[in-house]
Design a protein around this motif. Structure first.
Motif, short mmCIF file in Angstrom:
data_model
loop_
_atom_site.label_atom_id
_atom_site.label_comp_id
_atom_site.label_asym_id
_atom_site.label_seq_id
_atom_site.Cartn_x
_atom_site.Cartn_y
_atom_site.Cartn_z
N PRO A 1 0.81 -1.22 0.00
CA PRO A 1 0.00 0.00 0.00
C PRO A 1 0.84 1.27 0.00
N THR A 2 2.01 1.21 0.62
CA THR A 2 2.90 2.38 0.63
C THR A 2 3.35 2.72 -0.78
N VAL A 3 3.82 1.71 -1.50
CA VAL A 3 4.27 1.93 -2.88
C VAL A 3 3.11 2.36 -3.76
N SER A 4 1.94 1.77 -3.57
CA SER A 4 0.78 2.11 -4.38
C SER A 4 0.40 3.58 -4.20
N LEU A 5 0.36 4.05 -2.95
CA LEU A 5 -0.04 5.44 -2.69
C LEU A 5 0.98 6.42 -3.26
N ILE A 6 2.26 6.12 -3.10
CA ILE A 6 3.30 7.01 -3.62
C ILE A 6 3.25 7.07 -5.14
N LEU B 1 0.68 6.42 -7.08
CA LEU B 1 -0.53 7.11 -7.50
C LEU B 1 -0.34 8.62 -7.43
N SER B 2 0.28 9.10 -6.37
CA SER B 2 0.53 10.54 -6.25
C SER B 2 1.52 11.02 -7.30
N LEU B 3 2.46 10.15 -7.70
CA LEU B 3 3.42 10.51 -8.74
C LEU B 3 2.76 10.62 -10.11
N CYS B 4 1.55 10.05 -10.26
CA CYS B 4 0.81 10.22 -11.52
C CYS B 4 0.32 11.65 -11.68
N TYR B 5 0.02 12.31 -10.56
CA TYR B 5 -0.60 13.63 -10.61
C TYR B 5 0.37 14.75 -10.24
N LEU B 6 1.52 14.40 -9.69
CA LEU B 6 2.51 15.43 -9.37
C LEU B 6 3.02 16.16 -10.60
N PRO B 7 3.32 15.48 -11.74
CA PRO B 7 3.82 16.22 -12.91
C PRO B 7 2.81 17.22 -13.46
N GLY B 8 1.51 16.91 -13.37
CA GLY B 8 0.49 17.86 -13.82
C GLY B 8 0.50 19.12 -12.97
N LEU C 1 -1.16 2.26 -13.61
CA LEU C 1 -1.50 0.84 -13.69
C LEU C 1 -0.67 0.01 -12.71
N LEU C 2 0.60 0.35 -12.57
CA LEU C 2 1.43 -0.35 -11.57
C LEU C 2 0.93 -0.06 -10.16
N ALA C 3 0.55 1.19 -9.91
CA ALA C 3 0.01 1.54 -8.60
C ALA C 3 -1.26 0.74 -8.32
N LEU C 4 -2.11 0.58 -9.33
CA LEU C 4 -3.33 -0.21 -9.17
C LEU C 4 -2.99 -1.67 -8.87
N GLY C 5 -1.95 -2.19 -9.51
CA GLY C 5 -1.53 -3.55 -9.23
C GLY C 5 -1.10 -3.74 -7.78
N PHE C 6 -0.34 -2.78 -7.24
CA PHE C 6 0.06 -2.86 -5.83
C PHE C 6 -1.17 -2.74 -4.91
N ALA C 7 -2.15 -1.91 -5.31
CA ALA C 7 -3.38 -1.79 -4.51
C ALA C 7 -4.14 -3.12 -4.48
N PHE C 8 -4.19 -3.82 -5.62
CA PHE C 8 -4.84 -5.13 -5.65
C PHE C 8 -4.14 -6.11 -4.70
N LEU C 9 -2.81 -6.09 -4.70
CA LEU C 9 -2.07 -6.97 -3.79
C LEU C 9 -2.39 -6.63 -2.34
N GLY D 1 -8.46 2.47 -13.68
CA GLY D 1 -7.76 1.45 -14.44
C GLY D 1 -8.55 0.95 -15.63
N ILE D 2 -9.86 0.78 -15.45
CA ILE D 2 -10.71 0.29 -16.54
C ILE D 2 -10.76 1.30 -17.68
N THR D 3 -10.92 2.58 -17.34
CA THR D 3 -11.04 3.60 -18.39
C THR D 3 -9.72 3.86 -19.09
N SER D 4 -8.62 3.39 -18.55
CA SER D 4 -7.34 3.55 -19.25
C SER D 4 -7.15 2.50 -20.34
N LEU D 5 -7.99 1.45 -20.35
CA LEU D 5 -7.91 0.45 -21.41
C LEU D 5 -8.33 1.07 -22.74
#
Length: 472
Positions: free
Chosen positions: A252-257, A259-266, A299-307, A367-371
């Motif tokens: 969960p730590t890696v997933s949250l970080i 996920l936040s890195l997805c929106y930090l560049p914006g 997508l990788l963050a979502l994978g860690f969230a699933f785990l 994740g679904i809408t990114s397909l």
């Protein structure tokens, strides 16, 4: 004349053409997997196909409806020829230069590694047959895609060439086959096209390295805090916690970080545009690369969230948890005591679980809408709303989930083992910064400026400063 051609021609099946309609004939040199699949696809689309082979009578199984001739006879029969052979076998083509002169040649070859030859295969083919018009195309499409039709992952055909007429013919052909076409310019771009199939997850390299690096760092960080600390300071063997407890803190730590890195560049891009007062200046290269791999990060963050979810679901059936629970109940029975219901704790725990469930639910929606199959059915406004607006909602839910997990534990000295903060505190740094900056950008005065800049408005500089920049 007919007596000479007849032995060379081996019709595999009657073509069944309409008497008043002559279908276009295309030639393919090469009877391997790609050549056979391409021929089958062309026949299904309504073209006639003739194969050129060294051994017309023993070239193996080919699609029903195709013909097989010698290379010379096949080259003379069609105006467009697909070269589906490897570069090391191009020597025979030089002998066919008279027959191939004036033809359109589509080179579909690839190499085993980059910079294997001093020039691109298509450029080498053009040098061998200067009288032909060579187009590089279809080298990024697999035999499987040709057999089963283009899918979302392989619907693009890149092409390049020096002849506009030849490129137009190949473009029309690819469009009829169901592919989209992207013209990369002159034949000098052939090397770039030939390098495409050799790229192994180019947009995934940075996200994967980041995921591996974060996972390794937090795993060893937790190993020191939970396992080694307990053994050194308390003499307890807690090594069994590595398999589930440590993993369920790291994921969960890696997933949250991430996920936040997805929106930090914006957020950084908006701040940079505000600082510059224009949208027409390029972002730094590192920020460009970062923004291009946001989908992969998510997508990788979502994978860690699933785990994390899966590991959480098995907590009640763990031997350690069942032992601690039974031990606690027995101790209460022995002491003949009960514990009062604590309403604040119930509120906190229910809120903690609720934020986690809501965050994960919206996470999955992202994740679904990114397909591609889903995103292609959405308008740009719908896609932007889900990936941007709901993305920040997801980040907010997951961050609140983590804050509620920690609650007031940051005030307890026992949580700072060997002076190190708990992992959940480290995981909150980046998402908290992102949400804080996003909140500032949503202020009406700031949001209005960002919107104007992105609509083309530019902040004008004082005349003196502008003159200095021009003379610099």
């Amino acid at each position: 004349m007919s007596g000479e051609v007849k032995p060379e021609s081996v019709p595999l099946c009657p073509l069944g053409m309409a008497a008043g309609h002559e279908q276009e004939l295309l030639c393919i040199f090469g009877t391997g997997d790609l050549g056979r699949s391409l021929g089958q696809r062309l026949l299904q689309t309504g073209y006639r196909v003739v194969y050129g082979s060294r051994r017309p009578h023993s070239c193996g199984p080919l699609p029903p409806g195709a013909q097989v001739l010698s290379h010379a006879a096949a080259a003379q029969s069609a105006s467009l020829v697909f070269i589906c052979v490897q570069r090391q076998h191009y020597d025979f083509l030089e002998k066919l230069a008279p027959q191939l002169s004036g033809k359109m040649l589509v080179d579909v070859s690839n190499n085993l590694k980059k910079n294997l030859y001093p020039e691109a295969n298509a450029e080498y083919l053009q040098r061998l047959i200067p009288g032909a018009s060579v187009v590089k195309a279809f080298n990024t499409v697999s035999a499987w895609s040709l057999q089963n039709g283009p899918s979302d992952a392989s619907r693009q055909v890149y092409l390049c060439g020096d002849s506009a007429e030849a490129k137009q013919a190949v473009t029309e052909l690819a469009t009829k086959l169901g592919f989209g076409v992207l013209d990369r310019g002159s034949l000098s771009a052939a090397r770039e096209l030939e390098d495409f199939p050799l790229e192994l997850f180019p947009l995934w390299r940075l996200p994967l390295r980041l995921a591996v690096g974060l996972t390794a760092f937090f795993f060893f960080y937790e190993l020191i805090r939970d396992i080694i600390y307990a053994y050194v300071e308390q003499g307890k063997d807690q090594s069994f916690r590595i398999m589930v407890s440590l993993a369920n803190k790291v994921f969960p730590t890696v997933s949250l970080i991430m996920l936040s890195l997805c929106y930090l560049p914006g957020v950084l891009a908006a701040v940079l545009q505000l600082y510059r007062g224009t949208k027409y200046r390029r972002f730094p290269d590192w920020l460009d690369r970062w923004m291009l791999c946001r989908k992969q990060l998510g997508l990788l963050a979502l994978g860690f969230a699933f785990l994390h979810v899966l590991y959480t679901l098995i907590i009640p059936i763990r031997y350690y948890v069942r032992y601690k629970k039974n031990d606690y109940i027995i101790s209460l029975i022995k002491e003949n005591t009960t514990r009062e219901f604590h309403t604040p704790s119930a509120w906190r725990q229910d809120s903690y679980y609720s934020m986690g469930i809501l965050g994960f639910g919206v996470y999955v929606l992202l994740g679904i809408t990114s397909l591609p199959s889903v995103s292609n059915a959405l308008s740009w406004r719908e896609f932007s709303f889900i990936q941007s607006k709901l993305g920040y909602v997801t980040l907010l839910f997951c961050t609140l989930h983590t804050y509620l997990y920690g609650w007031n534990n940051f005030l307890r000295p026992s949580y700072y083992k060997w002076g190190t903060p708990p992992t959940y505190m480290l995981s909150l740094v980046v998402p908290s910064v992102v949400l804080l900056f996003k909140l500032l950008l949503l202020l009406p005065c700031v949001d209005r400026s960002v919107t104007r800049i992105r609509q083309g408005w530019e902040r004008t500089e004082p005349q003196g400063k502008r003159d200095e920049s021009l003379t610099a």
